[in-house]
Design a protein around this motif. Sequence first.
Motif, PDB file in Angstrom:
ATOM      1  N   VAL A   1       4.254   0.349   1.931  1.00 40.50           N
ATOM      2  CA  VAL A   1       4.303  -0.580   3.054  1.00 40.50           C
ATOM      3  C   VAL A   1       3.904  -1.954   2.508  1.00 40.50           C
ATOM      4  O   VAL A   1       2.862  -2.076   1.865  1.00 40.50           O
ATOM      5  CB  VAL A   1       3.376  -0.157   4.194  1.00 40.50           C
ATOM      6  N   TYR A   2       4.738  -2.936   2.760  1.00 47.01           N
ATOM      7  CA  TYR A   2       4.497  -4.291   2.272  1.00 47.01           C
ATOM      8  C   TYR A   2       3.986  -5.159   3.416  1.00 47.01           C
ATOM      9  O   TYR A   2       4.552  -5.162   4.508  1.00 47.01           O
ATOM     10  CB  TYR A   2       5.777  -4.881   1.696  1.00 47.01           C
ATOM     11  N   TYR A   3       2.919  -5.891   3.124  1.00 41.62           N
ATOM     12  CA  TYR A   3       2.276  -6.753   4.108  1.00 41.62           C
ATOM     13  C   TYR A   3       2.272  -8.195   3.611  1.00 41.62           C
ATOM     14  O   TYR A   3       2.055  -8.445   2.430  1.00 41.62           O
ATOM     15  CB  TYR A   3       0.828  -6.354   4.333  1.00 41.62           C
ATOM     16  N   CYS A   4       2.489  -9.130   4.511  1.00 37.59           N
ATOM     17  CA  CYS A   4       2.233 -10.515   4.153  1.00 37.59           C
ATOM     18  C   CYS A   4       0.906 -10.938   4.779  1.00 37.59           C
ATOM     19  O   CYS A   4       0.439 -10.340   5.759  1.00 37.59           O
ATOM     20  CB  CYS A   4       3.366 -11.448   4.585  1.00 37.59           C
TER      21      CYS A   4
ATOM     22  N   GLN B   1       0.849  -1.186   0.000  1.00 41.89           N
ATOM     23  CA  GLN B   1       0.000   0.000   0.000  1.00 41.89           C
ATOM     24  C   GLN B   1       0.880   1.230   0.000  1.00 41.89           C
ATOM     25  O   GLN B   1       1.636   1.462   0.949  1.00 41.89           O
ATOM     26  CB  GLN B   1      -0.947   0.008   1.197  1.00 41.89           C
ATOM     27  N   ALA B   2       0.777   2.000  -1.068  1.00 40.12           N
ATOM     28  CA  ALA B   2       1.497   3.261  -1.187  1.00 40.12           C
ATOM     29  C   ALA B   2       0.649   4.379  -0.607  1.00 40.12           C
ATOM     30  O   ALA B   2      -0.586   4.263  -0.538  1.00 40.12           O
ATOM     31  CB  ALA B   2       1.830   3.520  -2.641  1.00 40.12           C
ATOM     32  N   PRO B   3       1.273   5.495  -0.208  1.00 43.38           N
ATOM     33  CA  PRO B   3       0.508   6.606   0.351  1.00 43.38           C
ATOM     34  C   PRO B   3      -0.583   7.084  -0.603  1.00 43.38           C
ATOM     35  O   PRO B   3      -0.319   7.302  -1.793  1.00 43.38           O
ATOM     36  CB  PRO B   3       1.575   7.675   0.559  1.00 43.38           C
ATOM     37  N   GLY B   4      -1.784   7.211  -0.093  1.00 48.86           N
ATOM     38  CA  GLY B   4      -2.888   7.704  -0.891  1.00 48.86           C
ATOM     39  C   GLY B   4      -3.470   6.710  -1.865  1.00 48.86           C
ATOM     40  O   GLY B   4      -4.358   7.055  -2.660  1.00 48.86           O
TER      41      GLY B   4
ATOM     42  N   GLY C   1       0.149  -9.404   8.582  1.00 48.35           N
ATOM     43  CA  GLY C   1       1.240  -8.908   9.391  1.00 48.35           C
ATOM     44  C   GLY C   1       1.115  -7.411   9.610  1.00 48.35           C
ATOM     45  O   GLY C   1       0.177  -6.782   9.129  1.00 48.35           O
ATOM     46  N   GLN C   2       2.085  -6.856  10.316  1.00 48.53           N
ATOM     47  CA  GLN C   2       2.037  -5.437  10.674  1.00 48.53           C
ATOM     48  C   GLN C   2       2.588  -4.546   9.569  1.00 48.53           C
ATOM     49  O   GLN C   2       2.382  -3.333   9.600  1.00 48.53           O
ATOM     50  CB  GLN C   2       2.822  -5.202  11.973  1.00 48.53           C
ATOM     51  N   GLY C   3       3.284  -5.128   8.611  1.00 45.01           N
ATOM     52  CA  GLY C   3       3.817  -4.359   7.494  1.00 45.01           C
ATOM     53  C   GLY C   3       5.252  -3.939   7.697  1.00 45.01           C
ATOM     54  O   GLY C   3       5.717  -3.780   8.822  1.00 45.01           O
TER      55      GLY C   3
END
Length: 121
Positions: free
Chosen positions: A93-96, A39-42, A112-114
């Motif tokens: 932010v990368y999340y699994c 997820q990128a900002p915005g 996960g928390q990212g």
Amino acid sequence: QVQLVESGGGLVQAGGSLRLSCAASGRTFSSYNMGWFRQAPGKEREFVASINWSSGRTNYVDSVKGRFTISRDVPKNTVYLQMNSLKPEDTAVYYCAVRPLTTTPSTYDYWGQGTQVTVSS
């Protein structure tokens, strides 16, 4: 419950590489996929890659094909995302996440928390 802990994010120059890790613990499932999202900002969160834990079959979003590789270490219950040829647009932010395949509907239920990945130009 499932606990997912990501690591490996950081700041890298364009063209560089990073490897993200996600260690899973807690409840297990007989059949599941593990995935990476970002997820990128915005922007909305988007799917990046997934791997079937049993078969190792992988799937990627078109924008990362040929640059990113998802893999797993079964004994360590860990999934990896090797990211090469990084671009500024990969900053996010990368999340699994875990998607049990034995539930209906089958969705990514555990996250996960990212970990932050920043690619400078």
